[in-house]
Motif scaffolding. Structure first.
Motif, short mmCIF file in Angstrom:
data_model
loop_
_atom_site.label_atom_id
_atom_site.label_comp_id
_atom_site.label_asym_id
_atom_site.label_seq_id
_atom_site.Cartn_x
_atom_site.Cartn_y
_atom_site.Cartn_z
N TRP A 1 -1.87 11.11 34.79
CA TRP A 1 -3.18 11.41 34.19
C TRP A 1 -3.27 10.86 32.77
O TRP A 1 -4.33 10.38 32.33
CB TRP A 1 -3.42 12.91 34.20
N LEU A 2 -2.18 10.89 32.03
CA LEU A 2 -2.18 10.31 30.68
C LEU A 2 -2.36 8.80 30.74
O LEU A 2 -3.12 8.23 29.94
CB LEU A 2 -0.87 10.67 29.98
N THR A 3 -1.68 8.17 31.69
CA THR A 3 -1.85 6.72 31.86
C THR A 3 -3.30 6.37 32.16
O THR A 3 -3.86 5.42 31.61
CB THR A 3 -0.93 6.21 32.98
N GLY A 4 -3.93 7.16 33.04
CA GLY A 4 -5.32 6.91 33.37
C GLY A 4 -6.23 7.10 32.16
O GLY A 4 -7.18 6.33 31.96
N ALA A 5 -5.94 8.11 31.33
CA ALA A 5 -6.77 8.33 30.15
C ALA A 5 -6.63 7.20 29.14
O ALA A 5 -7.57 6.92 28.38
CB ALA A 5 -6.37 9.66 29.49
N LEU A 6 -5.47 6.54 29.12
CA LEU A 6 -5.26 5.43 28.21
C LEU A 6 -5.82 4.12 28.77
O LEU A 6 -6.22 3.24 27.99
CB LEU A 6 -3.76 5.27 27.92
N ARG A 7 -5.83 3.99 30.08
CA ARG A 7 -6.30 2.74 30.66
C ARG A 7 -7.82 2.69 30.78
O ARG A 7 -8.40 1.61 30.84
CB ARG A 7 -5.68 2.55 32.05
N ARG A 8 -8.44 3.85 30.88
CA ARG A 8 -9.89 3.90 31.00
C ARG A 8 -10.42 4.89 29.96
O ARG A 8 -9.80 5.95 29.75
CB ARG A 8 -10.31 4.35 32.40
N PRO A 9 -11.52 4.60 29.34
CA PRO A 9 -12.06 5.54 28.34
C PRO A 9 -12.24 6.93 28.95
O PRO A 9 -12.86 7.10 29.99
CB PRO A 9 -13.41 4.91 27.97
N ALA A 10 -11.65 7.92 28.31
CA ALA A 10 -11.71 9.30 28.80
C ALA A 10 -12.37 10.18 27.75
O ALA A 10 -12.19 9.98 26.55
CB ALA A 10 -10.31 9.81 29.11
N GLY A 11 -13.13 11.16 28.22
CA GLY A 11 -13.84 12.04 27.31
C GLY A 11 -12.94 13.12 26.72
O GLY A 11 -11.76 13.24 27.04
N TRP A 12 -13.57 13.93 25.87
CA TRP A 12 -12.83 14.99 25.19
C TRP A 12 -12.27 16.00 26.19
O TRP A 12 -11.17 16.52 26.00
CB TRP A 12 -13.75 15.69 24.20
N GLY A 13 -13.00 16.29 27.24
CA GLY A 13 -12.53 17.27 28.21
C GLY A 13 -11.23 16.85 28.88
O GLY A 13 -10.33 17.68 29.09
N VAL A 14 -11.11 15.56 29.20
CA VAL A 14 -9.88 15.07 29.82
C VAL A 14 -8.70 15.22 28.87
O VAL A 14 -7.63 15.70 29.26
CB VAL A 14 -10.06 13.59 30.24
N TRP A 15 -8.92 14.84 27.63
CA TRP A 15 -7.82 14.91 26.67
C TRP A 15 -7.43 16.35 26.35
O TRP A 15 -6.23 16.67 26.24
CB TRP A 15 -8.20 14.17 25.39
N LEU A 16 -8.39 17.23 26.25
CA LEU A 16 -8.05 18.63 26.00
C LEU A 16 -7.32 19.24 27.21
O LEU A 16 -6.41 20.06 27.04
CB LEU A 16 -9.32 19.42 25.69
N GLY A 17 -7.72 18.83 28.41
CA GLY A 17 -7.00 19.27 29.60
C GLY A 17 -5.56 18.80 29.60
O GLY A 17 -4.64 19.53 30.00
#
Length: 515
Positions: free
Chosen positions: A188-204
């Motif tokens: 999930w971290l790799t996906g958040a770094l490869r594609r723009p992810a919102g605040w909710g994803v990062w807080l999760g």
């Protein structure tokens, strides 16, 4: 132009050629073989879960679920009758305690589906994480085999060390669940770094990181090292550059994770930093015989070298380097408990060895890697063949395999006919590590407990109680101080007229009632 139609005989030959099967390609055969072997290994682990062999720390985890089952809000110490916190009260054990409370199932019944859930999380996590590194269809199966078998010629039976023999004994431990969750966390971290992810994803992600650390602190260190390597490896073209869009979100995720750790009500997570001294002697052994225990993973270290040459920021290279730094620092400074971060060095090497078989340049080079990995996996399988004893009767094992088998500990469920939940039992040694799993308490904890202020006093009282030269008056004083109702003597030779023999166990232990 003359058009020539084939004759009936030629058409028949053409039809036969069209229906003739093409020869199997070596790559397809290898992929099928790797998948089949992986399936057999996983089937072995599932069959082991049915038996749930008892060794090591199963007692403390069962006792933890017992306390949360009976008192989820204020469980107290899991081992002794004292109102102290415990790092074993984690989000995962809280779930298991809730399941046991709602269903009414025995704790050992609950631990079996917990083991299946942990193994499923680990297998799917490895599968998904490897997919972020390679698209080759054989890569996940080879990675799983490497993770289970590419260790050494001497099995390492520790929680958080996912070798085959180790998992056979620790599948129900929180460490297996936590390590599986760590692999998904990296995905999930790799996906958040490869594609723009919102605040909710990062807080999760921040909350998930805290949950991992709370569930098993040592595996949490491994997860943190893998996450750091993933973040550092991010770059334009492969991942979103950690700039203005990512850094604030990453910082918020870290702050939220730290807040969750600080708010966890069952124990003070940050107080664990002062507990290392109580664990150093126990973990010193992990630094012994490194070649015998981890030597097969050197093949993966060799596979990391060309990866580093191609990309100095390769995530597996960075992950392994961080793991090596932590473990080496522990050795140099005497913090031997830091050796529990060894999987942070071994896991990326094991995965690199598997990936070299499908990605190492020319076909001949891949064939060499395949032969080397096959030989190493066979050596690892032989080293861990003792795990077969948890499925096949030990008497049916060939002699060399039986020598590798470690017989599980006997249980003490037979005492529950007389001993009730919450009773205090005077016990020592291995018995003290098992009795709390059935609901009673012991005077001294069978495991190190740095949140128990009078641990040494309790240990001294237990030693004195079973000493031959201890007076009857001193035994009575100890019984009154700790409200002892039962005594379980492993030697069966405790002569004391104030104790009434109630039952004898199958191995000669004697259960006494305190008059």
């Amino acid at each position: 132009m003359t058009v020539r139609f084939p004759s009936s005989g030629e058409a028949g030959k053409a039809g036969e050629a069209g229906t003739r099967r093409s020869p199997l390609r070596p790559a397809a055969v290898g992929r099928a073989l790797a998948t089949g072997v992986t399936g057999l290994v996983l089937l072995l682990l599932i069959l082991v879960v049915v038996r749930l062999p008892w060794m090591g720390d199963l007692g403390i985890h069962a006792a933890t679920v017992q306390r949360l089952r009976h008192s989820p809000l204020a469980p107290g110490n899991p081992l002794v009758d004292a109102n102290t916190p415990s790092p074993y009260y984690s989000p995962w054990t809280l779930v298991l305690g809730g399941v046991a409370r709602v269903t009414g199932f025995d704790v050992f019944v609950v631990l079996r589906p917990a083991a299946v859930a942990g193994l499923a999380l680990l297998v799917t996590g490895v599968w998904r994480y490897v997919r972020t590194l390679s698209v080759h269809p054989a890569a996940p199966a080879l990675a799983l085999l490497s993770l289970l078998l590419l260790w050494g010629t001497e099995p390492v039976l520790w929680s958080g060390f996912p070798g085959l023999h180790s998992l056979a004994l620790t599948a129900a431990y929180p460490s297996t669940f936590t390590l599986g969750l760590a692999f998904h966390f990296w995905v999930w971290l790799t996906g958040a770094l490869r594609r723009p992810a919102g605040w909710g994803v990062w807080l999760g992600l921040g909350v998930l990181w805290a949950v991992i650390l709370l569930c098993h602190q040592f595996s949490g260190v491994v997860a943190t090292a893998g996450a750091a390597a993933t973040a550092v490896a991010a770059r334009p073209g492969r991942a979103v550059w950690p700039g203005r869009a990512v850094w604030p979100r990453l910082g918020a995720a870290l702050l939220l994770g730290v807040a969750v750790l600080g708010a966890w009500p069952y124990y003070d997570f940050f107080a664990l930093a002062d507990a290392g001294g109580r664990l150093e002697a126990v973990h010193r052994v992990l630094y012994d015989h490194p070649v015998a225990r981890y030597g097969l993973a050197l093949l993966g270290v060799a596979a990391l070298v060309p990866r580093w040459r191609r990309d100095h920021r390769d995530p597996l290279v960075l992950f392994c380097a961080l793991g090596v730094l932590i473990v080496a620092a522990g050795r140099l400074t005497g913090h031997h408990s830091w050796a529990r971060a060894l999987p942070a060095a071994l896991i990326p090497a094991q995965l690199a060895a598997a990936l070299a078989v499908v990605e190492a340049g020319a076909r001949r080079v891949r064939a060499v890697w395949a032969a080397l990995l096959a030989g190493a996996l066979l050596a690892g399988a032989w080293a861990q063949a003792g795990a077969l004893g948890y499925v096949v009767p030990a008497d049916a094992l060939p002699g060399p395999v039986a020598d590798k088998y470690r017989r599980p500990w006997p249980g003490y469920g037979w005492i529950t006919r007389w001993v009730r939940y919450g009773d205090v039992v005077m016990a020592e040694g291995r018995i003290a590590r098992q009795v709390p799993a059935y609901g009673p308490y012991t005077v001294a904890p069978g495991y190190p407990d740095f949140f128990l202020p009078d641990e040494r006093r309790r240990t001294a009282a237990t030693e004195a109680y079973f000493a031959e030269d201890t007076s009857a008056a001193e035994r009575r004083r100890i019984e009154r101080e700790y409200e002892v109702r039962w005594v379980l003597d492993r030697r069966g030779a405790l002569a004391d007229p104030a104790l009434r023999e109630v039952a004898r166990g199958p191995r000669g232990e004697v259960l006494y009632a305190v008059r």
